[in-house]
Design an enzyme around this catalytic site. Structure first.
Site, PDB file in Angstrom:
ATOM      1  N   ASP A 188     -87.105 -53.620   3.098  1.00 27.94           N
ATOM      2  CA  ASP A 188     -87.573 -52.921   4.296  1.00 27.94           C
ATOM      3  C   ASP A 188     -87.736 -51.426   4.082  1.00 27.94           C
ATOM      4  O   ASP A 188     -86.936 -50.785   3.404  1.00 27.94           O
ATOM      5  CB  ASP A 188     -86.607 -53.176   5.454  1.00 27.94           C
ATOM      6  CG  ASP A 188     -86.591 -54.640   5.846  1.00 27.94           C
ATOM      7  OD1 ASP A 188     -87.677 -55.175   6.087  1.00 27.94           O
ATOM      8  OD2 ASP A 188     -85.512 -55.239   5.879  1.00 27.94           O
ATOM      9  N   GLU A 244     -90.382 -63.349  14.395  1.00 24.35           N
ATOM     10  CA  GLU A 244     -89.296 -63.284  13.426  1.00 24.35           C
ATOM     11  C   GLU A 244     -88.252 -62.309  13.961  1.00 24.35           C
ATOM     12  O   GLU A 244     -88.586 -61.173  14.295  1.00 24.35           O
ATOM     13  CB  GLU A 244     -89.780 -62.740  12.082  1.00 24.35           C
ATOM     14  CG  GLU A 244     -90.922 -63.478  11.445  1.00 24.35           C
ATOM     15  CD  GLU A 244     -91.457 -62.718  10.228  1.00 24.35           C
ATOM     16  OE1 GLU A 244     -90.865 -61.686   9.839  1.00 24.35           O
ATOM     17  OE2 GLU A 244     -92.472 -63.150   9.669  1.00 24.35           O
TER      18      GLU A 244
END
Length: 271
Positions: free
Chosen positions: A65, A54
């Site tokens: 994140d 990815e």
């Protein structure tokens, strides 16, 4: 019209299953530590044993994140990374390795860039699809129409908080695989990945034939082995990014991520 590599992605995950193991899925942000360095890092994790990669599209407000990936995104953005660099990363990594490459991105950059343009360019670069953590399924028709036209997978994220009915809606709309977020919260390495993830995989599998890959928290071979015991794929991101952040120079960083990929690749080959 260029078509993407959704079939390559499906075949790769099926091959891992036929070998009675989980696939190793590595995450790295584009443009980090530089565009060229990021491309070399992708090649290094694949050389170490990653089955799927990815590529993160750096974003100024990456809500899913944790601190490690936020730091890398900030470095990439200050370096001037653009969507063209993300596409170049996909293209060069795919052409060099033949491994399925996806882009993980928040919706806003695609929306601004243009869905048709983004999907056409990703397919032309040899991309296998996109992971879209913040695109609601009920608002995804336009994306899915263009992704399907260009042979790209649409990977949605499910979480422990997702109710069974919601899981069924999400998995019916997705393709390629389902990304199961193992814990509530943001990405990052953790001490244990735990029961919540196993239960989420079980509930998700009850709704779909798609492979279910688990991310958020895996950082070493022991955890990879644990997750490989119940998931179709093990997704690792922050652990790779941290090695690159901590390395004294790029070559040391590349060697470190290659070595970690090798350890993780051993881990997903369940004993």
């Amino acid at each position: 019209m260029s078509t993407g590599n959704i079939q390559l992605l499906s075949d790769t995950l099926a091959k891992a299953r036929s070998e009675d193991r989980a696939a190793l899925v590595a995450y790295l942000p584009a443009g980090f530590p530089t565009v060229d360095g990021g491309i070399e890092a992708v090649k290094a994790v694949i050389a170490g044993g990653a089955d799927v990669v990815e590529i993160g599209l750096p974003h100024s407000d990456p809500v899913l994140d944790g601190a490690v990936i936020q730091t890398a995104d900030d470095i990439a953005l200050r370096g001037g990374v653009k969507i063209a660099d993300v596409m170049r990363t996909v293209r060069e990594a795919y052409e060099a390795t033949g491994v399925p490459i996806l882009v993980m991105t928040y919706w806003n950059p695609i929306d601004r860039y243009g869905v048709e343009r983004f999907t056409a360019e990703l397919a032309a670069a040899g991309g296998a699809g996109c992971i879209l953590p913040d695109l609601p399924v009920q608002e995804s028709d336009l994306w899915r129409e263009h992704a399907a036209k260009h042979g790209l997978a649409t990977v949605f994220v499910v979480a422990p908080s997702s109710k069974d009915e919601r899981l069924a809606t999400i998995t019916a709309a997705g393709s390629g695989f389902v990304y199961a977020a193992s814990l509530m919260g943001v990405t990052g390495t953790r001490e244990s990945v735990g029961q919540e993830a196993q239960e989420l995989v079980r509930r998700t599998r009850a709704t779909t034939e798609l492979p279910v890959c688990v991310g958020l928290g895996v950082s070493n071979a022991a955890q990879a082995k644990q997750v490989a015991g119940f998931a179709d794929g093990v997704i690792v991101g922050s652990a790779f990014v941290k090695l690159l952040l901590d390395a004294p120079d790029l070559s040391a960083g590349l060697e470190a991520v290659r070595a970690l990929a090798g350890d993780l690749a051993e881990g997903v080959r369940r004993s």
